[in-house]
Write an enzyme that holds these catalytic residues in place. Sequence first.
Site, mmCIF file in Angstrom:
data_model
loop_
_atom_site.group_PDB
_atom_site.id
_atom_site.type_symbol
_atom_site.label_atom_id
_atom_site.label_comp_id
_atom_site.label_asym_id
_atom_site.label_seq_id
_atom_site.Cartn_x
_atom_site.Cartn_y
_atom_site.Cartn_z
ATOM 1 N N SER A 9 0.573 16.265 -2.568
ATOM 2 C CA SER A 9 1.250 16.263 -1.266
ATOM 3 C C SER A 9 2.722 16.569 -1.460
ATOM 4 C CB SER A 9 1.095 14.903 -0.595
ATOM 5 O OG SER A 9 2.039 14.799 0.458
ATOM 6 N N HIS A 34 -1.161 20.053 -0.488
ATOM 7 C CA HIS A 34 -1.362 19.271 0.735
ATOM 8 C C HIS A 34 -0.064 19.239 1.540
ATOM 9 C CE1 HIS A 34 -3.545 16.111 2.992
ATOM 10 N NE2 HIS A 34 -2.390 15.462 3.057
ATOM 11 N N ASP A 36 1.742 17.724 4.751
ATOM 12 C CA ASP A 36 1.674 16.641 5.731
ATOM 13 C C ASP A 36 2.553 16.938 6.935
ATOM 14 O OD1 ASP A 36 -0.093 14.579 4.647
ATOM 15 O OD2 ASP A 36 1.346 14.474 2.992
ATOM 16 N N MET A 38 3.854 15.735 10.479
ATOM 17 C CA MET A 38 3.966 14.517 11.305
ATOM 18 C C MET A 38 4.917 14.785 12.465
ATOM 19 S SD MET A 38 4.289 11.572 8.412
ATOM 20 C CE MET A 38 3.418 11.678 6.848
ATOM 21 N N HIS A 67 -2.580 18.949 6.771
ATOM 22 C CA HIS A 67 -3.020 17.669 7.345
ATOM 23 C C HIS A 67 -2.165 17.376 8.573
ATOM 24 C CE1 HIS A 67 -3.308 12.998 6.648
ATOM 25 N NE2 HIS A 67 -3.939 13.378 7.737
ATOM 26 N N MET A 69 -0.953 15.205 11.391
ATOM 27 C CA MET A 69 -0.876 13.835 11.907
ATOM 28 C C MET A 69 -0.043 13.916 13.182
ATOM 29 S SD MET A 69 -0.329 12.005 8.244
ATOM 30 C CE MET A 69 0.191 13.571 7.562
ATOM 31 N N MET A 141 -8.438 8.320 5.209
ATOM 32 C CA MET A 141 -7.096 7.822 4.894
ATOM 33 C C MET A 141 -7.221 6.453 4.218
ATOM 34 S SD MET A 141 -4.881 10.071 5.732
ATOM 35 C CE MET A 141 -3.452 9.075 5.294
ATOM 36 N N GLY A 146 1.629 8.170 7.808
ATOM 37 C CA GLY A 146 3.031 8.127 8.249
ATOM 38 C C GLY A 146 4.031 8.234 7.113
ATOM 39 N N PHE A 147 3.690 7.671 5.974
ATOM 40 C CA PHE A 147 4.664 7.647 4.878
ATOM 41 C C PHE A 147 3.976 7.786 3.530
ATOM 42 C CE2 PHE A 147 6.307 5.284 8.448
ATOM 43 C CZ PHE A 147 7.590 5.795 8.591
ATOM 44 N N GLY A 148 4.690 8.394 2.601
ATOM 45 C CA GLY A 148 4.211 8.439 1.224
ATOM 46 C C GLY A 148 4.552 7.126 0.537
ATOM 47 N N GLY A 149 3.975 6.907 -0.623
ATOM 48 C CA GLY A 149 4.361 5.763 -1.452
ATOM 49 C C GLY A 149 3.822 4.414 -1.021
ATOM 50 N N ASP A 176 -6.683 10.118 0.839
ATOM 51 C CA ASP A 176 -5.233 10.358 0.922
ATOM 52 C C ASP A 176 -4.521 9.030 1.147
ATOM 53 O OD1 ASP A 176 -2.699 11.352 1.476
ATOM 54 O OD2 ASP A 176 -3.280 12.394 3.317
ATOM 55 N N GLY A 177 -3.613 8.706 0.217
ATOM 56 C CA GLY A 177 -2.799 7.505 0.372
ATOM 57 C C GLY A 177 -2.977 6.542 -0.783
ATOM 58 N N GLY A 198 0.726 12.168 -3.617
ATOM 59 C CA GLY A 198 2.102 12.578 -3.413
ATOM 60 C C GLY A 198 3.011 11.947 -4.435
ATOM 61 N N SER A 199 3.346 10.669 -4.219
ATOM 62 C CA SER A 199 4.336 10.023 -5.081
ATOM 63 C C SER A 199 3.861 9.905 -6.528
ATOM 64 C CB SER A 199 4.720 8.657 -4.515
ATOM 65 O OG SER A 199 3.581 7.890 -4.258
HETATM 66 C C1 DX5 Z 1 0.506 9.778 4.399
HETATM 67 C C2 DX5 Z 1 0.233 11.209 4.024
HETATM 68 C C3 DX5 Z 1 -0.041 11.387 2.591
HETATM 69 C C4 DX5 Z 1 1.079 10.997 1.671
HETATM 70 C C5 DX5 Z 1 0.452 10.413 0.440
HETATM 71 O O1 DX5 Z 1 0.572 9.660 5.750
HETATM 72 O O2 DX5 Z 1 -0.869 11.739 4.744
HETATM 73 O O3 DX5 Z 1 -0.523 12.690 2.275
HETATM 74 O O4 DX5 Z 1 1.913 12.049 1.296
HETATM 75 O O5 DX5 Z 1 1.447 9.886 -0.332
HETATM 76 P P1 DX5 Z 1 1.138 8.943 -1.574
HETATM 77 O O6 DX5 Z 1 0.246 9.697 -2.491
HETATM 78 O O7 DX5 Z 1 2.492 8.702 -2.129
HETATM 79 O O8 DX5 Z 1 0.491 7.706 -1.019
HETATM 80 ZN ZN ZN Z 2 -1.817 13.676 4.031
#
Ligand code: DX5
Ligand code: ZN
Length: 215
Positions: A9, A34, A36, A38, A67, A69, A141, A146-149, A176-177, A198-199
């Site tokens: 991501s 990927h 994201d 939003m 993706h 959102m 999910m 909404g957020f990474g990490g 994902d997540g 992602g992270s």
């Molecule tokens: C969250 C996103 C994810 C996000 C995943 O809403 O859809 O794709 O980037 O991030 P990590 O892998 O850091 O949880």
């Molecule tokens: Zn995603």
Amino acid sequence: MNRVIISPSILSADFANLQSEINAVKSAGAEWIHVDVMDGHFVPNITIGVPVVKSLRKHTDLFLDTHLMIENPEKYIEPFAKAGSDLITFHVEACKDKKQIEEIISHIKSFNIKAGISIKPNTPPEEIFPFIDIVDLILVMTVEPGFGGQEFIHECALKIPKIKEKASDELIIQVDGGINNITAKICTSLGASSLVAGSYIYGSNDYKKAIDSLR
Ligand code: DX5
Ligand code: ZN
């Protein structure tokens, strides 16, 4: 067994250096990218949109996994498809009824790209059963979008075998997540065939090592 599809991501990448961040994960073995999207309404955060997908398309031949959102996904299928997405995944929670979900799936497919649907942590897998044979991918999910990490929610992974039981072998089940070397194995052993991270990847100092450790 087929090789698991890794989709880094770019939400956790360095946005000022997207081209090199994408090339780096490609050389490290990633199959997809990927993206994201939003809108600050469906989820509290705002990220990137159509122009970014369009620019990425000019610079990479990697499969672009978009993706959405966002609310009103039906309005944005054509722009994201024309910008060069290879797959568009939208949330069933953003739709008003079954008919609308079916219409959006056919609309995505009319651009000859793959169609995916996603469910948030509180949505039961039964809600997507009616669409299982008409989509290419189901995104489960494993965090609140909404957020990474964020931290992986284990109970969400239990939806994977329930979906797999109903699905054909071709259906891609993506998670994902909160995916890291440990949660990745939990998901693939339950039947996931694509992992978004992602992270874990972009926060590491060795993308290849991170990607290899997910398989
Ligand atoms: C969250 C996103 C994810 C996000 C995943 O809403 O859809 O794709 O980037 O991030 P990590 O892998 O850091 O949880
Ligand atoms: Zn995603």
